[in-house]
Design an enzyme around this catalytic site. Structure first.
Site, PDB file in Angstrom:
ATOM      1  N   CYS A  94     -11.843   8.930   3.574  1.00 31.73           N
ATOM      2  CA  CYS A  94     -11.643   9.385   2.384  1.00 31.73           C
ATOM      3  C   CYS A  94     -12.788   9.860   1.596  1.00 31.73           C
ATOM      4  CB  CYS A  94     -11.131   8.249   1.370  1.00 31.73           C
ATOM      5  SG  CYS A  94      -9.716   7.647   1.760  1.00 31.73           S
TER       6      CYS A  94
ATOM      7  N   HIS B 190     -11.981  11.171  -5.840  1.00 33.87           N
ATOM      8  CA  HIS B 190     -11.067  10.924  -4.762  1.00 33.87           C
ATOM      9  C   HIS B 190      -9.622  10.404  -5.211  1.00 33.87           C
ATOM     10  CE1 HIS B 190      -9.115   9.923  -1.197  1.00 33.87           C
ATOM     11  NE2 HIS B 190      -9.207   8.595  -1.472  1.00 33.87           N
TER      12      HIS B 190
ATOM     13  N   ASN C 254      -2.436  10.346  -1.936  1.00 35.94           N
ATOM     14  CA  ASN C 254      -3.605  10.371  -1.435  1.00 35.94           C
ATOM     15  C   ASN C 254      -3.639  11.137  -0.197  1.00 35.94           C
ATOM     16  OD1 ASN C 254      -5.949   9.671  -0.241  1.00 35.94           O
ATOM     17  ND2 ASN C 254      -5.884   7.552  -0.572  1.00 35.94           N
TER      18      ASN C 254
HETATM   19  O1  UT7 Z   1      -8.050   6.394  -0.311  1.00 33.27           O
HETATM   20  C1  UT7 Z   1      -8.793   4.897   0.287  1.00 33.27           C
HETATM   21  C2  UT7 Z   1      -8.889   3.841  -0.675  1.00 33.27           C
HETATM   22  N1  UT7 Z   1      -7.793   3.353  -1.035  1.00 33.27           N
HETATM   23  C3  UT7 Z   1      -7.468   2.803  -1.966  1.00 33.27           C
HETATM   24  O2  UT7 Z   1      -8.274   3.002  -2.819  1.00 33.27           O
HETATM   25  C4  UT7 Z   1      -6.267   1.941  -2.323  1.00 33.27           C
HETATM   26  C5  UT7 Z   1      -6.559   0.689  -3.145  1.00 33.27           C
HETATM   27  N2  UT7 Z   1      -5.302  -0.149  -3.131  1.00 33.27           N
HETATM   28  C6  UT7 Z   1      -4.295   0.043  -3.855  1.00 33.27           C
HETATM   29  O3  UT7 Z   1      -4.093   1.197  -4.407  1.00 33.27           O
HETATM   30  C7  UT7 Z   1      -3.097  -0.979  -4.203  1.00 33.27           C
HETATM   31  O4  UT7 Z   1      -3.631  -2.106  -3.660  1.00 33.27           O
HETATM   32  C8  UT7 Z   1      -1.823  -0.571  -3.495  1.00 33.27           C
HETATM   33  C9  UT7 Z   1      -1.247   0.414  -4.525  1.00 33.27           C
HETATM   34  C10 UT7 Z   1      -1.792  -0.291  -2.109  1.00 33.27           C
HETATM   35  C11 UT7 Z   1      -1.112  -1.906  -3.409  1.00 33.27           C
HETATM   36  O5  UT7 Z   1      -0.757  -2.374  -4.853  1.00 33.27           O
HETATM   37  P1  UT7 Z   1      -0.932  -4.070  -5.047  1.00 33.27           P
HETATM   38  O6  UT7 Z   1      -0.662  -4.150  -6.410  1.00 33.27           O
HETATM   39  O7  UT7 Z   1      -2.054  -4.243  -4.461  1.00 33.27           O
HETATM   40  O8  UT7 Z   1       0.067  -4.442  -4.191  1.00 33.27           O
HETATM   41  P2  UT7 Z   1       0.165  -5.609  -3.025  1.00 33.27           P
HETATM   42  O9  UT7 Z   1      -0.226  -4.892  -1.912  1.00 33.27           O
HETATM   43  O10 UT7 Z   1      -0.270  -6.862  -3.539  1.00 33.27           O
HETATM   44  O11 UT7 Z   1       1.750  -5.655  -3.112  1.00 33.27           O
HETATM   45  C12 UT7 Z   1       2.571  -6.349  -3.823  1.00 33.27           C
HETATM   46  C13 UT7 Z   1       3.843  -6.719  -3.704  1.00 33.27           C
HETATM   47  C14 UT7 Z   1       4.117  -7.348  -2.157  1.00 33.27           C
HETATM   48  O12 UT7 Z   1       5.120  -8.157  -2.342  1.00 33.27           O
HETATM   49  P3  UT7 Z   1       5.106  -9.677  -2.442  1.00 33.27           P
HETATM   50  O13 UT7 Z   1       4.319 -10.170  -1.413  1.00 33.27           O
HETATM   51  O14 UT7 Z   1       4.207 -10.165  -3.765  1.00 33.27           O
HETATM   52  O15 UT7 Z   1       6.442 -10.144  -2.461  1.00 33.27           O
HETATM   53  C15 UT7 Z   1       4.433  -6.111  -1.302  1.00 33.27           C
HETATM   54  O16 UT7 Z   1       5.244  -6.684  -0.346  1.00 33.27           O
HETATM   55  O17 UT7 Z   1       4.378  -5.452  -3.647  1.00 33.27           O
HETATM   56  C16 UT7 Z   1       5.263  -5.082  -2.275  1.00 33.27           C
HETATM   57  N3  UT7 Z   1       4.912  -3.820  -1.626  1.00 33.27           N
HETATM   58  C17 UT7 Z   1       6.031  -2.798  -2.139  1.00 33.27           C
HETATM   59  N4  UT7 Z   1       6.978  -3.109  -3.149  1.00 33.27           N
HETATM   60  C18 UT7 Z   1       7.830  -2.031  -3.270  1.00 33.27           C
HETATM   61  C19 UT7 Z   1       4.212  -3.048  -1.185  1.00 33.27           C
HETATM   62  N5  UT7 Z   1       4.414  -1.853  -1.083  1.00 33.27           N
HETATM   63  C20 UT7 Z   1       5.488  -1.599  -1.732  1.00 33.27           C
HETATM   64  C21 UT7 Z   1       6.466  -0.548  -2.065  1.00 33.27           C
HETATM   65  N6  UT7 Z   1       7.317  -0.636  -2.763  1.00 33.27           N
HETATM   66  N7  UT7 Z   1       6.127   0.586  -1.558  1.00 33.27           N
END
Ligand code: UT7
Length: 336
Positions: A115, A263, A293
């Site tokens: 990135c 980014h 992204n």
């Molecule tokens: O470009 C390089 C740098 N990258 C970044 O800066 C990305 C940084 N991180 C993020 O943007 C966020 O952490 C994400 C968007 C990737 C994820 O958001 P989050 O709020 O951190 O969600 P999480 O990974 O903690 O997941 C929360 C819940 C989980 O379910 P449980 O365990 O709470 O039941 C996941 O399984 O959301 C679930 N989940 C989804 N649900 C529906 C994960 N992906 C999805 C999805 N649709 N696509």
């Protein structure tokens, strides 16, 4: 010592639009979840039958950037190509660009900083131009993510975020040291390398020969892994630090920023930075809503669109900032 400046910008994205609702038909996800957590509404995923690759998209963006620069392709002295999704494991796509543009045997460097790739690439080009070694450099950031992600529910926390596309800039010498790229700032923290990584094909801990021998269809070594929450927390801190570092190096304050191009990792990250730096909506450019992204391509695509929409004017202080896998992060301070 010279400065460098950007004199041509171009971008290219595949035609195929994939909306959040489209994704909800192939995996367990919803438009609501994706929009709320990331701000993304749709992304471009190249159709396999169109045979688009990181190189072909990068080439399209490069051609536009060269055309707009007013330079002839034969005036390009050096190529820098940033990507994490090259057409081949090796060689990198820089040489493909040299061949396709049919320019003399100029050097072609491939940058692997994910990135932060475009910011690193601009910094490299800036140094070559500063010393006078090269005058005109083509810098490209391009990614084909869609063919390397798990589009089942298992991979949803990654696959809904990433998109395909390319952006390019032509940089040239600027004799006035108060104009153009004023400074670049690069960082890394390798202890977090595996928090956002694809292990294979690698020659280190997980040998390709072993993966092939095991022939295990559930092996995820070839799939990207991201510890999303950890990456998010680090991103907001590092983005802020590296923007402040760039401003301080030039005796600037946050009030001096006319345009911040972050980014496009997550709209929530960009909004956090916007609030922290007390910037208005007009002072931060986001297009993650349309493209997701696109990793090394995200900043040059956003920069091109901001410029096309007349949101960047001569004399503006423009800040580019990135954070991603490595971890790596960086900023570029420009007097446009
Ligand atoms: O470009 C390089 C740098 N990258 C970044 O800066 C990305 C940084 N991180 C993020 O943007 C966020 O952490 C994400 C968007 C990737 C994820 O958001 P989050 O709020 O951190 O969600 P999480 O990974 O903690 O997941 C929360 C819940 C989980 O379910 P449980 O365990 O709470 O039941 C996941 O399984 O959301 C679930 N989940 C989804 N649900 C529906 C994960 N992906 C999805 C999805 N649709 N696509």
């Amino acid at each position: 010592m010279y400065n460098s400046k950007i004199i041509g910008l171009g971008h290219y994205v595949p035609e195929n639009v994939v909306t959040n609702d489209d994704l909800s038909k192939i995996m367990e996800t919803t438009d609501e979840w994706i929009t709320e957590r990331t701000g993304i509404k749709e992304r471009r995923w190249a159709k396999p039958e169109d045979k688009e690759t990181t190189f072909t998209m990068g080439l399209q963006a490069a051609k536009r950037a060269i055309e707009r620069s007013g330079l002839d392709k034969d005036e390009i002295d050096f190529i820098v190509f940033a990507t994490l999704s090259p057409d081949y494991y090796f060689p990198g796509p820089g040489v493909q660009i040299q061949e396709a543009l049919d320019i003399k045997t100029v050097g072609a460097l491939d940058v692997r900083n994910q990135c932060s790739g475009f910011v690193y690439a601009v910094s490299v080009a800036d140094q070559f131009i500063k010393t006078g070694m090269y005058k005109n450099i083509l810098v490209i950031g391009a990614e084909l993510q869609s063919h390397g992600i798990d589009k089942s529910t298992r991979g949803r926390s990654i696959s809904v975020i990433f998109g395909d596309g390319a952006g390019a800039a032509v940089m040239t010498r600027e004799e006035d040291n108060t104009k153009g790229i004023l400074s670049t700032h690069l960082h890394s923290e390798g202890k977090h390398a595996l928090e956002l990584a694809t292990e294979a094909p690698g020659m280190g801990t997980r040998w390709v020969t072993d993966i092939l021998k095991e022939n295990d269809p559930t092996d995820l070594s070839y799939m990207p892994y991201m510890n999303g929450t950890f990456v998010f927390k680090n991103a907001v801190v590092r983005f802020s630090q590296v923007i402040l570092e760039g401003l301080a190096a030039n005796g600037l304050e946050k009030e001096d920023i006319d345009m911040l191009i972050p980014h496009q990792a997550n709209l929530r990250i960009a909004q956090f930075i916007q609030k922290k730096f007390e910037l208005s909506d007009d002072q931060v450019f986001n297009n993650i809503q349309k493209y997701g992204n696109t990793t090394a391509a995200s900043i040059p695509i956003a920069l091109t669109e901001a410029w096309e929409q007349d949101k960047i004017k001569e004399g503006d202080t423009v800040v580019l900032a990135a954070f991603g896998s490595g971890f790596t992060w960086g900023s570029v301070i420009i007097k446009w």
